[in-house]
Design a protein around this motif. Sequence first.
Motif, PDB file in Angstrom:
ATOM      1  N   THR A   1      -6.335   3.899  -1.778  1.00 58.84           N
ATOM      2  CA  THR A   1      -5.001   3.818  -2.356  1.00 58.84           C
ATOM      3  C   THR A   1      -4.168   5.028  -1.939  1.00 58.84           C
ATOM      4  N   ALA A   2      -2.851   4.883  -2.067  1.00 59.09           N
ATOM      5  CA  ALA A   2      -1.957   5.982  -1.706  1.00 59.09           C
ATOM      6  C   ALA A   2      -2.135   7.172  -2.656  1.00 59.09           C
TER       7      ALA A   2
ATOM      8  N   ASP B   1      -8.334   5.234 -10.792  1.00 60.61           N
ATOM      9  CA  ASP B   1      -7.789   4.861  -9.498  1.00 60.61           C
ATOM     10  C   ASP B   1      -8.808   3.959  -8.823  1.00 60.61           C
TER      11      ASP B   1
ATOM     12  N   THR C   1      -9.808   3.360  -5.766  1.00 57.92           N
ATOM     13  CA  THR C   1     -10.700   3.886  -4.724  1.00 57.92           C
ATOM     14  C   THR C   1     -11.821   4.730  -5.311  1.00 57.92           C
TER      15      THR C   1
ATOM     16  N   SER D   1      -3.928  -4.110  -7.489  1.00 60.60           N
ATOM     17  CA  SER D   1      -3.222  -3.256  -6.541  1.00 60.60           C
ATOM     18  C   SER D   1      -3.580  -3.632  -5.109  1.00 60.60           C
TER      19      SER D   1
ATOM     20  N   SER E   1      -2.938  -1.903  -0.942  1.00 59.25           N
ATOM     21  CA  SER E   1      -2.523  -0.672  -0.257  1.00 59.25           C
ATOM     22  C   SER E   1      -2.503  -0.866   1.259  1.00 59.25           C
TER      23      SER E   1
ATOM     24  N   SER F   1      -1.499   0.233   5.092  1.00 55.70           N
ATOM     25  CA  SER F   1      -1.332   1.558   5.697  1.00 55.70           C
ATOM     26  C   SER F   1      -1.038   1.428   7.181  1.00 55.70           C
TER      27      SER F   1
ATOM     28  N   SER G   1      -6.887  -0.596   0.866  1.00 57.20           N
ATOM     29  CA  SER G   1      -7.603  -1.026  -0.320  1.00 57.20           C
ATOM     30  C   SER G   1      -6.894  -2.217  -0.950  1.00 57.20           C
TER      31      SER G   1
ATOM     32  N   ASN H   1     -12.454  -1.231  -0.333  1.00 56.25           N
ATOM     33  CA  ASN H   1     -11.928   0.071   0.068  1.00 56.25           C
ATOM     34  C   ASN H   1     -12.301   0.349   1.517  1.00 56.25           C
TER      35      ASN H   1
ATOM     36  N   ASP I   1       3.250   3.673  -5.091  1.00 56.99           N
ATOM     37  CA  ASP I   1       2.872   5.005  -4.616  1.00 56.99           C
ATOM     38  C   ASP I   1       2.995   5.051  -3.101  1.00 56.99           C
TER      39      ASP I   1
ATOM     40  N   LEU J   1       0.626   5.469   3.846  1.00 60.82           N
ATOM     41  CA  LEU J   1       0.128   4.425   2.960  1.00 60.82           C
ATOM     42  C   LEU J   1       1.130   4.127   1.862  1.00 60.82           C
TER      43      LEU J   1
ATOM     44  N   THR K   1       0.963   1.910  -1.941  1.00 63.23           N
ATOM     45  CA  THR K   1       0.234   1.075  -2.896  1.00 63.23           C
ATOM     46  C   THR K   1       1.219   0.460  -3.868  1.00 63.23           C
TER      47      THR K   1
END
Length: 484
Positions: free
Chosen positions: A37-38, A53, A55, A73, A75, A77, A103, A131, A444, A477, A479
């Motif tokens: 995640t970011a 979180d 991750t 969520s 994410s 990238s 993720s 992840n 994020d 990234l 999220t």
Amino acid sequence: MKKLSVALLLITAFSTGAMAQSEVDALRYSRLSPSGTARFTAMGGAFGALGADFTSLSFNPAGIGLYKSSEISISPSFYIGKTEATYNGRFRDDSRYNFNLGSVGIVMTTSPVTRGNQSLWKNVQFGFGINRLANFNNRMMIEGFNNSSSFLTPYLDNAYGVDPRDLGQYNTKLAYDADLLFLRDNIDSASWNYQSDLPNGGVNQRKSIETKGSLNEMVFTLGANYGDKLYLGATIGVPYIRFTETSTYTETDTEGNSDYLNSFTRTDNLETSGTGINFKFGLIYRATDWLRLGGAIHTPTFYTGMTDNWEATIKSNFDNGRTLTARSPEGFYEYELTTPMRAIGSIGIIVGKSGVIGADYEYVDYGTARLRAPDYDFNNENETIRNAYLTAGNLRLGTEWRYGALNFRGGYSLSANPYKNGTNSANSSYSLGLGIRDKNFFIDMAWVYSQQDDEYYLYSSDYVNPAMTKLDNNMFLMTIGVKY
């Protein structure tokens, strides 16, 4: 002991056909560089005692215990990898871009139903998703003039005394079929003696290496919150590997030292895939309102279904305009890989409602990775792993500060040098991030810059100097998440 590159591995593979598995593979799939995640990335991955979180489920699964509501969520990238290489005084650089998914996951939170609601078990959580733990996308160019040896020099030495019918299918036989190795006149058939046009160098050498793929992990995590004091979690991890490498090596007689050979090109293709399983157990203890302590243990990852497919070709070009192309058989091999266990200790500091500071220390002994197969014992390769790699301590630091709905983040991580000898190949990363959060929605963003120095040998270190390489990565990234 100088470390070997994949190039050296493929060149010196067993002369009868060959496997291409070595300490290089063991380290590649043991050394992690997670994105996720970011928020996780922006804070350097220092979530071992902070949690909440997605991750963190791949590092300290107890982090799931801090969720008070369910969450989804994703994410995406964007990765930019730039490489620089200096070989025998000549500089070359190259780059590669890659879109990927850092993720994606869901966490579901429930409250236990108890009589009188007197239980200290506050919440039970379940998480599922993926992840990304390593990114293999890269492109590198190496070029320089070598006045002391040729790519064919180790071939010439390895072929001495070997009947042409018994030469290695992936190395010396290819060179022989491409007329780069040939028998001397009037030889004694009892002691086969070969020659090549440029055994002492005087050639321009150029190699491009392009790698693709990733190591992703599917996680199934169960966690619980006991009295808002102790948080527990366990993860079943199912990592899966996809890795490809295409390398093209060209050697050219730019000085006119040979009256026969102008140039030749060797192309290698390698594809690796595998799926494994591991188990992770963790806890987080809230010692005070401002201090949290965390710990996690990861079992080794057991890849029981690793497969390699590889092939090679050599094309030679002669001064008279003649060309020859030699092709190897398609290589295929199934084997097993066990990567090292890990232990993580963490500390988290909570600064009221203003911010948090986290630190993780990860212990991993890269020398405990092992290769196995039912028809080959890998004794030499595992001994090399044991002697080449050391115990390393990886460090992750991060912080987050809140201003209304805005969250400002920064982090640093250090993946320590895994080699006992040779260049210091530590990987350091610096990160920044920004988040916007309200009750039911968050977005994020993060940027992370990492760099790593290394050595790369075009062929055996007994014959050639290393190319000094530098890898600079930039990753962006975002999220997007929903709480419910």
